[in-house]
Design an enzyme around this catalytic site. Structure first.
Site, PDB file in Angstrom:
ATOM      1  N   ASP A  66       6.790  -9.176  13.422  1.00 21.32           N
ATOM      2  CA  ASP A  66       8.141  -8.302  13.225  1.00 21.32           C
ATOM      3  C   ASP A  66       7.989  -7.019  13.073  1.00 21.32           C
ATOM      4  O   ASP A  66       8.786  -6.153  13.073  1.00 21.32           O
ATOM      5  CB  ASP A  66       9.087  -9.022  12.148  1.00 21.32           C
ATOM      6  CG  ASP A  66       8.295  -9.057  10.743  1.00 21.32           C
ATOM      7  OD1 ASP A  66       7.178  -9.697  10.564  1.00 21.32           O
ATOM      8  OD2 ASP A  66       8.916  -8.270   9.675  1.00 21.32           O
TER       9      ASP A  66
ATOM     10  N   GLY B   2      15.159 -10.072  10.693  1.00 18.61           N
ATOM     11  CA  GLY B   2      16.234  -9.194  11.321  1.00 18.61           C
ATOM     12  C   GLY B   2      16.191  -7.871  10.474  1.00 18.61           C
ATOM     13  O   GLY B   2      15.569  -7.555   9.446  1.00 18.61           O
TER      14      GLY B   2
ATOM     15  N   ASP C  95       7.344   0.725  11.076  1.00 21.99           N
ATOM     16  CA  ASP C  95       7.383   0.134   9.694  1.00 21.99           C
ATOM     17  C   ASP C  95       6.204   0.540   9.081  1.00 21.99           C
ATOM     18  O   ASP C  95       5.236  -0.350   8.670  1.00 21.99           O
ATOM     19  CB  ASP C  95       7.414  -1.422   9.793  1.00 21.99           C
ATOM     20  CG  ASP C  95       8.810  -1.979   9.983  1.00 21.99           C
ATOM     21  OD1 ASP C  95       9.792  -1.095  10.359  1.00 21.99           O
ATOM     22  OD2 ASP C  95       9.270  -3.033   9.871  1.00 21.99           O
TER      23      ASP C  95
ATOM     24  N   ASP D 221      18.239  -5.730  -1.212  1.00 19.96           N
ATOM     25  CA  ASP D 221      19.363  -4.823  -1.379  1.00 19.96           C
ATOM     26  C   ASP D 221      19.780  -3.875  -0.322  1.00 19.96           C
ATOM     27  O   ASP D 221      20.505  -3.117  -0.486  1.00 19.96           O
ATOM     28  CB  ASP D 221      19.001  -3.812  -2.797  1.00 19.96           C
ATOM     29  CG  ASP D 221      17.700  -3.366  -2.554  1.00 19.96           C
ATOM     30  OD1 ASP D 221      17.266  -3.178  -1.692  1.00 19.96           O
ATOM     31  OD2 ASP D 221      17.560  -2.468  -3.531  1.00 19.96           O
TER      32      ASP D 221
ATOM     33  N   LYS E   8      17.157   3.855   7.813  1.00 17.86           N
ATOM     34  CA  LYS E   8      16.398   2.735   7.166  1.00 17.86           C
ATOM     35  C   LYS E   8      16.723   2.832   5.658  1.00 17.86           C
ATOM     36  O   LYS E   8      16.620   3.973   4.937  1.00 17.86           O
ATOM     37  CB  LYS E   8      14.569   2.967   7.164  1.00 17.86           C
ATOM     38  CG  LYS E   8      13.956   1.896   6.503  1.00 17.86           C
ATOM     39  CD  LYS E   8      12.863   1.722   6.815  1.00 17.86           C
ATOM     40  CE  LYS E   8      11.933   0.702   6.375  1.00 17.86           C
ATOM     41  NZ  LYS E   8      10.349   0.784   6.805  1.00 17.86           N
TER      42      LYS E   8
ATOM     43  N   ARG F   1      15.371   7.003  11.456  1.00 16.36           N
ATOM     44  CA  ARG F   1      14.052   7.084  12.543  1.00 16.36           C
ATOM     45  C   ARG F   1      14.671   7.297  13.774  1.00 16.36           C
ATOM     46  O   ARG F   1      15.758   6.930  13.994  1.00 16.36           O
ATOM     47  CB  ARG F   1      13.405   5.551  12.540  1.00 16.36           C
ATOM     48  CG  ARG F   1      12.928   5.258  10.865  1.00 16.36           C
ATOM     49  CD  ARG F   1      12.217   3.974  11.073  1.00 16.36           C
ATOM     50  NE  ARG F   1      12.808   2.635  11.211  1.00 16.36           N
ATOM     51  CZ  ARG F   1      12.297   1.676  10.753  1.00 16.36           C
ATOM     52  NH1 ARG F   1      10.912   1.577  10.610  1.00 16.36           N
ATOM     53  NH2 ARG F   1      12.703   0.397  11.303  1.00 16.36           N
TER      54      ARG F   1
HETATM   55  P1  AMP Z   1       8.835  -5.532   5.883  1.00 12.93           P
HETATM   56  O1  AMP Z   1       7.827  -6.166   5.206  1.00 12.93           O
HETATM   57  O2  AMP Z   1       8.945  -4.174   5.553  1.00 12.93           O
HETATM   58  O3  AMP Z   1       8.436  -5.392   7.324  1.00 12.93           O
HETATM   59  O4  AMP Z   1      10.047  -6.406   5.843  1.00 12.93           O
HETATM   60  C1  AMP Z   1      10.300  -7.596   6.297  1.00 12.93           C
HETATM   61  C2  AMP Z   1      11.759  -8.210   6.152  1.00 12.93           C
HETATM   62  O5  AMP Z   1      12.167  -7.954   4.923  1.00 12.93           O
HETATM   63  C3  AMP Z   1      12.639  -7.369   7.286  1.00 12.93           C
HETATM   64  O6  AMP Z   1      13.527  -8.250   7.812  1.00 12.93           O
HETATM   65  C4  AMP Z   1      13.177  -6.233   6.487  1.00 12.93           C
HETATM   66  O7  AMP Z   1      14.480  -5.772   7.050  1.00 12.93           O
HETATM   67  C5  AMP Z   1      13.573  -6.975   5.072  1.00 12.93           C
HETATM   68  N1  AMP Z   1      13.597  -6.092   4.163  1.00 12.93           N
HETATM   69  C6  AMP Z   1      12.520  -5.593   3.552  1.00 12.93           C
HETATM   70  N2  AMP Z   1      12.850  -4.921   2.209  1.00 12.93           N
HETATM   71  C7  AMP Z   1      14.313  -5.267   2.234  1.00 12.93           C
HETATM   72  C8  AMP Z   1      15.256  -4.625   1.246  1.00 12.93           C
HETATM   73  N3  AMP Z   1      15.136  -3.706   0.309  1.00 12.93           N
HETATM   74  N4  AMP Z   1      16.691  -4.932   1.659  1.00 12.93           N
HETATM   75  C9  AMP Z   1      16.909  -5.940   2.487  1.00 12.93           C
HETATM   76  N5  AMP Z   1      15.852  -6.254   3.514  1.00 12.93           N
HETATM   77  C10 AMP Z   1      14.767  -5.823   3.100  1.00 12.93           C
HETATM   78 MG    MG Z   2       9.283  -4.734   8.950  1.00 16.21          MG
END
Ligand code: AMP
Ligand code: MG
Length: 509
Positions: free
Chosen positions: A272, A105, A282, A141, A129, A192
């Site tokens: 995702d 999510g 992303d 966080d 973001k 974004r």
């Molecule tokens: P990503 O690898 O950046 O596509 O992130 C995978 C998942 O981790 C997604 O659900 C992101 O929203 C969540 N996510 C990544 N970094 C953070 C963060 N610093 N705080 C909260 N959720 C994160």
């Molecule tokens: Mg992502």
């Protein structure tokens, strides 16, 4: 444009942001609550607007002077909302590195709403973001550090400049709030923009829950909003959802062909991180290739090389297969689902032919057979691999050599390898001599002079961390028009320094 905020915003904020006739519409928020959680961004102190995208603001129907206003800093930095916004974080799931990861999510993305205007009648969504925690933040966080926000901003706009389908970046707002990663860093928020941020993972989420009603609702929403041809099929008919899958497959194929043509490595092609509209989304550990290496892995965490450069076309199919599985309850038939997925393969080849043909300057009206283009490109890539040839610089040099009719002068790029001489003969046989000027013009429009190399991003980051945004702004300018020459910016189109090889970038910073 520093704007320190000490008190909550005035409630009198109204349509100061939008051009006359533009409106907040918020289509995603009109879906049932099972798709998201309504919430507010979590404010941070001492916000400062560091980068604004005037051209995009114009395309969205935002007033031209609004981005420079203190109100824009508050709104785009996640301090406050404007009337008409309906902020939410959406829920999705996904496969990460080949494994089902369950619920993910928007963990650090908050959708503020959607603007419909004369400039963008179909609507453009605005998402922050790094604007704070959501119910989907898990251990995170909810923040993004300055470093990764600069990379996301610059790369979204670099891809747009190249003509690659992508989410866009409207602004970058910083805060001195400490953010804890391997070291203590500071925070930033990127705004974004995209018609929709729906991902393959949104569909996988409802399929995994056996919630076919929500799955259908989401599919109908996407089809009716974004895919008018698919919407010709009656609602609830299996044909509609097979056509949806085929449409996503085709858009994904076009996107992947452009990634491969430009030497773009995404780095974390989890389901995702795949857009249902075929947009690049992303920006994390991405990289534009320096020297050509089919096996290049840009994500330091990807130890097995699942997302290596040359694997991207296959991985995209794997991801589409997951989407196909998720849509199966709506398509109702396995053979039909597989047939829809075939569209990826049938679209990828012509899309590759199209972009590679343009890179080679071949006349689209007299393009040689697909095997002839592949027969030309594959040995060239093999030579580049062997000689560690700089990918983008070589294509640009080839464009110049065609313009100057001086192909043999490129021999030093391959250390005098006789294979290149043979290749030149083969290439020259396909180029119409009378068409040389037209071929060169096509090549200059297909082979960029400027790409966002890792070291260029890193230099902009290091300077910005010390308060100097000039390198960032120079990149912003050249990357917006990467096929043009920018006198005085030759350093941004040079070979990478040795230290560029040692930059390590991982997911989610
Ligand atoms: P990503 O690898 O950046 O596509 O992130 C995978 C998942 O981790 C997604 O659900 C992101 O929203 C969540 N996510 C990544 N970094 C953070 C963060 N610093 N705080 C909260 N959720 C994160
Ligand atoms: Mg992502």
């Amino acid at each position: 444009m520093d704007s320190s905020l000490s008190s909550p915003p005035a409630s009198s904020l109204n349509d100061t942001a939008l051009q006359p006739g533009a409106q907040w519409h918020n289509g995603f928020a009109s879906l049932p609550p099972v798709f998201y959680t309504r919430l507010q961004p979590t404010p941070m102190p001492d916000l400062a607007m560091q980068a604004g995208n005037d051209a995009l603001a114009q395309e969205m129907g935002v007033r031209p002077d609004w981005l420079a206003s203190p109100e824009a800093t508050q709104v785009l930095g996640g301090y406050t909302l404007l009337p008409g916004m309906d902020a939410l974080a959406s829920v999705y799931s996904g496969h990460q590195f080949g494994h089902w990861a369950g619920q993910l999510g928007d963990g650090r993305a908050i959708l503020l709403g959607e603007i419909r205007s004369a400039a963008a009648p179909e609507g453009l969504e605005l998402q922050l973001k790094g604007a704070g925690k959501t119910p989907y933040s898990r251990m995170g966080d909810g923040r993004a550090v300055l470093r990764s926000s600069i990379r996301e901003y610059l790369c979204s706009e670099a891809m747009h400049g190249l003509g690659v389908p992508t989410t866009r970046a409207l602004s970058l707002v910083t805060s001195p709030q400490p953010i804890y990663r391997e070291t203590v860093e500071t925070a930033a928020v990127v705004a974004r923009v995209a018609p929709s941020f729906v991902r393959f993972g949104h569909f996988e989420h409802f399929a995994a829950k056996d919630d076919t009603g929500s799955l259908r609702r989401l599919a109908d929403y996407v089809v009716e909003r974004y895919m008018p041809d698919v919407a010709q099929h009656p609602s609830s008919s299996p044909e509609r959802y097979a056509a949806l899958l085929a449409e996503v497959a085709e858009r994904t194929a076009r996107m992947i062909a452009m990634w491969q043509a430009h030497g773009f490595c995404h780095g974390v092609m989890n389901t995702d991180n795949m857009s249902i509209l075929g947009l690049t989304i992303d920006y994390g550990p991405f990289q534009f290739l320096d020297h050509y290496d089919a096996n290049h892995i840009c994500n330091h965490s990807d130890t097995a090389g699942r997302y290596a450069f040359a694997r991207q076309p296959q991985v995209a199919y794997w991801n589409l297969f997951c989407l196909g599985q998720a849509l199966l309850p709506l398509i109702e038939d396995e053979a039909t689902t597989l047939a829809a997925l075939e569209r990826y393969k049938t679209a990828l080849e012509p899309a590759m032919q199209h972009v590679l043909g343009a890179k080679l300057g071949l006349d689209p009206a007299h393009r040689p057979a697909p095997e002839a283009v592949a027969g030309l490109v594959n040995p060239l890539l093999a030579l580049m691999q062997q000689h560690r040839t700089d990918y983008s610089l070589f294509w640009r040099a080839l464009s110049q050599a065609v313009a100057d009719d001086s192909l043999p002068a490129l021999a030093p790029w391959f250390h005098g390898d006789a294979g290149f001489e043979t290749w030149c003969e083969q290439y020259q046989a396909l180029l119409q001599p009378s068409e040389r000027t037209a071929s060169a013009a096509r090549m200059f429009a297909a082979n960029p002079r400027y790409v966002l190399r890792n070291h260029l991003g890193q230099e902009a980051i290091t300077a910005a961390q010390q308060g100097n945004w000039t390198p960032f702004q120079r990149l912003q300018t050249v990357l917006a028009a990467p096929y043009a020459e920018h006198p005085g910016c030759e350093d941004l189109a040079a070979l990478p320094p040795d230290w560029a090889q040692h930059i390590e970038i991982s997911c989610s910073s």
